[in-house]
Design a protein around this motif. Sequence first.
Motif, PDB file in Angstrom:
ATOM      1  N   ASP A  51      -8.672   0.253  15.865  1.00 44.94           N
ATOM      2  CA  ASP A  51      -8.200   1.169  16.897  1.00 44.94           C
ATOM      3  C   ASP A  51      -8.850   0.876  18.250  1.00 44.94           C
ATOM      4  OD1 ASP A  51      -6.669   2.507  15.002  1.00 44.94           O
ATOM      5  OD2 ASP A  51      -8.215   4.032  14.632  1.00 44.94           O
ATOM      6  N   TRP A  52      -8.089   1.162  19.309  1.00 39.87           N
ATOM      7  CA  TRP A  52      -8.604   1.026  20.663  1.00 39.87           C
ATOM      8  C   TRP A  52      -9.481   2.220  21.009  1.00 39.87           C
ATOM      9  CZ3 TRP A  52      -8.144  -2.992  24.051  1.00 39.87           C
ATOM     10  CH2 TRP A  52      -7.229  -3.997  23.716  1.00 39.87           C
ATOM     11  N   HIS A  53     -10.571   1.952  21.716  1.00 35.42           N
ATOM     12  CA  HIS A  53     -11.447   2.993  22.247  1.00 35.42           C
ATOM     13  C   HIS A  53     -11.631   2.736  23.732  1.00 35.42           C
ATOM     14  CE1 HIS A  53     -12.265   4.715  18.364  1.00 35.42           C
ATOM     15  NE2 HIS A  53     -12.336   3.474  17.902  1.00 35.42           N
ATOM     16  N   GLU A  54     -11.904   3.826  24.470  1.00 32.58           N
ATOM     17  CA  GLU A  54     -11.906   3.722  25.927  1.00 32.58           C
ATOM     18  C   GLU A  54     -13.131   4.409  26.527  1.00 32.58           C
ATOM     19  OE1 GLU A  54      -8.118   4.333  28.015  1.00 32.58           O
ATOM     20  OE2 GLU A  54      -9.164   5.941  29.070  1.00 32.58           O
ATOM     21  N   TRP A  55     -13.726   3.722  27.494  1.00 36.17           N
ATOM     22  CA  TRP A  55     -14.809   4.281  28.310  1.00 36.17           C
ATOM     23  C   TRP A  55     -14.300   4.327  29.742  1.00 36.17           C
ATOM     24  CZ3 TRP A  55     -17.347   3.195  32.750  1.00 36.17           C
ATOM     25  CH2 TRP A  55     -18.573   3.832  32.981  1.00 36.17           C
ATOM     26  N   SER A  56     -14.571   5.418  30.455  1.00 37.29           N
ATOM     27  CA  SER A  56     -14.263   5.446  31.879  1.00 37.29           C
ATOM     28  C   SER A  56     -15.339   6.233  32.609  1.00 37.29           C
ATOM     29  CB  SER A  56     -12.877   6.044  32.148  1.00 37.29           C
ATOM     30  OG  SER A  56     -12.847   7.413  31.812  1.00 37.29           O
ATOM     31  N   GLY A  57     -15.535   5.872  33.860  1.00 40.32           N
ATOM     32  CA  GLY A  57     -16.512   6.546  34.701  1.00 40.32           C
ATOM     33  C   GLY A  57     -16.442   6.001  36.112  1.00 40.32           C
ATOM     34  N   THR A  58     -17.069   6.717  37.023  1.00 45.76           N
ATOM     35  CA  THR A  58     -17.101   6.327  38.431  1.00 45.76           C
ATOM     36  C   THR A  58     -18.524   5.955  38.817  1.00 45.76           C
ATOM     37  OG1 THR A  58     -15.235   7.763  38.943  1.00 45.76           O
ATOM     38  CG2 THR A  58     -16.639   7.084  40.794  1.00 45.76           C
ATOM     39  N   VAL A 116     -12.652   0.794  30.661  1.00 45.96           N
ATOM     40  CA  VAL A 116     -12.714  -0.338  29.731  1.00 45.96           C
ATOM     41  C   VAL A 116     -12.147   0.115  28.397  1.00 45.96           C
ATOM     42  CG1 VAL A 116     -14.192  -1.996  28.541  1.00 45.96           C
ATOM     43  CG2 VAL A 116     -14.761  -1.278  30.875  1.00 45.96           C
ATOM     44  N   ARG A 117     -11.222  -0.671  27.869  1.00 46.22           N
ATOM     45  CA  ARG A 117     -10.651  -0.433  26.534  1.00 46.22           C
ATOM     46  C   ARG A 117     -11.102  -1.568  25.622  1.00 46.22           C
ATOM     47  NH1 ARG A 117      -5.081  -0.566  25.986  1.00 46.22           N
ATOM     48  NH2 ARG A 117      -5.288   0.937  24.320  1.00 46.22           N
ATOM     49  N   ASP A 118     -11.424  -1.228  24.370  1.00 46.96           N
ATOM     50  CA  ASP A 118     -11.904  -2.237  23.420  1.00 46.96           C
ATOM     51  C   ASP A 118     -11.472  -1.834  22.012  1.00 46.96           C
ATOM     52  OD1 ASP A 118     -14.014  -3.342  21.428  1.00 46.96           O
ATOM     53  OD2 ASP A 118     -14.451  -4.443  23.270  1.00 46.96           O
ATOM     54  N   ASN A 119     -11.052  -2.834  21.212  1.00 47.18           N
ATOM     55  CA  ASN A 119     -10.662  -2.543  19.831  1.00 47.18           C
ATOM     56  C   ASN A 119     -11.502  -3.320  18.816  1.00 47.18           C
ATOM     57  OD1 ASN A 119      -9.657  -5.159  19.766  1.00 47.18           O
ATOM     58  ND2 ASN A 119      -7.511  -4.559  19.627  1.00 47.18           N
ATOM     59  N   ASP A 122     -10.380  -7.323  21.023  1.00 47.90           N
ATOM     60  CA  ASP A 122      -9.786  -7.474  22.353  1.00 47.90           C
ATOM     61  C   ASP A 122     -10.352  -6.409  23.289  1.00 47.90           C
ATOM     62  OD1 ASP A 122      -7.748  -9.480  21.516  1.00 47.90           O
ATOM     63  OD2 ASP A 122      -7.063  -7.794  20.291  1.00 47.90           O
ATOM     64  N   TYR A 123     -10.319  -6.712  24.587  1.00 51.30           N
ATOM     65  CA  TYR A 123     -10.748  -5.724  25.582  1.00 51.30           C
ATOM     66  C   TYR A 123      -9.930  -5.866  26.854  1.00 51.30           C
ATOM     67  CZ  TYR A 123     -13.314  -9.716  27.460  1.00 51.30           C
ATOM     68  OH  TYR A 123     -13.648 -10.950  27.963  1.00 51.30           O
ATOM     69  N   GLU A 124      -9.898  -4.775  27.618  1.00 52.46           N
ATOM     70  CA  GLU A 124      -9.235  -4.733  28.915  1.00 52.46           C
ATOM     71  C   GLU A 124     -10.148  -3.993  29.884  1.00 52.46           C
ATOM     72  OE1 GLU A 124      -4.702  -4.172  27.147  1.00 52.46           O
ATOM     73  OE2 GLU A 124      -5.770  -2.428  27.942  1.00 52.46           O
ATOM     74  N   VAL A 125     -10.166  -4.437  31.145  1.00 49.15           N
ATOM     75  CA  VAL A 125     -10.999  -3.810  32.169  1.00 49.15           C
ATOM     76  C   VAL A 125     -10.116  -3.444  33.359  1.00 49.15           C
ATOM     77  CG1 VAL A 125     -12.982  -4.089  33.699  1.00 49.15           C
ATOM     78  CG2 VAL A 125     -12.998  -5.170  31.427  1.00 49.15           C
TER      79      VAL A 125
END
Length: 173
Positions: A51-58, A116-119, A122-125
């Motif tokens: 599953d994909w997991h996501e971190w976000s912040g400023t 940032v998404r990561d499974n 794979d990852y996406e930024v």
Amino acid sequence: RADFKKWSRWYQEDGSTQVFRLFKGETNVRNSRANAARIEAFSDLKWQRGDWHEWSGTYTLIKPHGAAIFQAKNPINDWSVQLNINTSGDVTLNHRRGEDKVIAKAMVGKPFHIRVRDNGHDYEVYLEGKKVGEGAYARPEGATSFRWGMYLGKSEVNHDAMIFVSGVSLDGK
């Protein structure tokens, strides 16, 4: 959290903003690795491939130092992707495999939103909602989690450093 007051010189919270600091001449106290000064937050969320997991912040860079400020980290297979800063406030997307890419320049005092998404493979930024990179890194053992703050690795802390990270969200929570 029970030991929170022991670390308040380096880490503080003000509402949803985390304040990370390092001071000139400090070194690693976590293990025997030379230099390697760090002040980081770690997610309790851990996963393997799936599953994909996501971190976000400023982020807001107040007094930047050459450091990693974010990692998708697996303690057995190491990090897959990280974000680095330099003293000018440039932000670099550092792929474990592949070419690094400066994604923002001269960001001192200018807030910027990262996702940032990561499974587990794979990852996406994303920077300000725009995808700025993606990749893959096999992590056949262990579990991945997110960490953020400042980590200097081999470098010495040659001046005081401070960053803010606001509104951190894990999987939208």
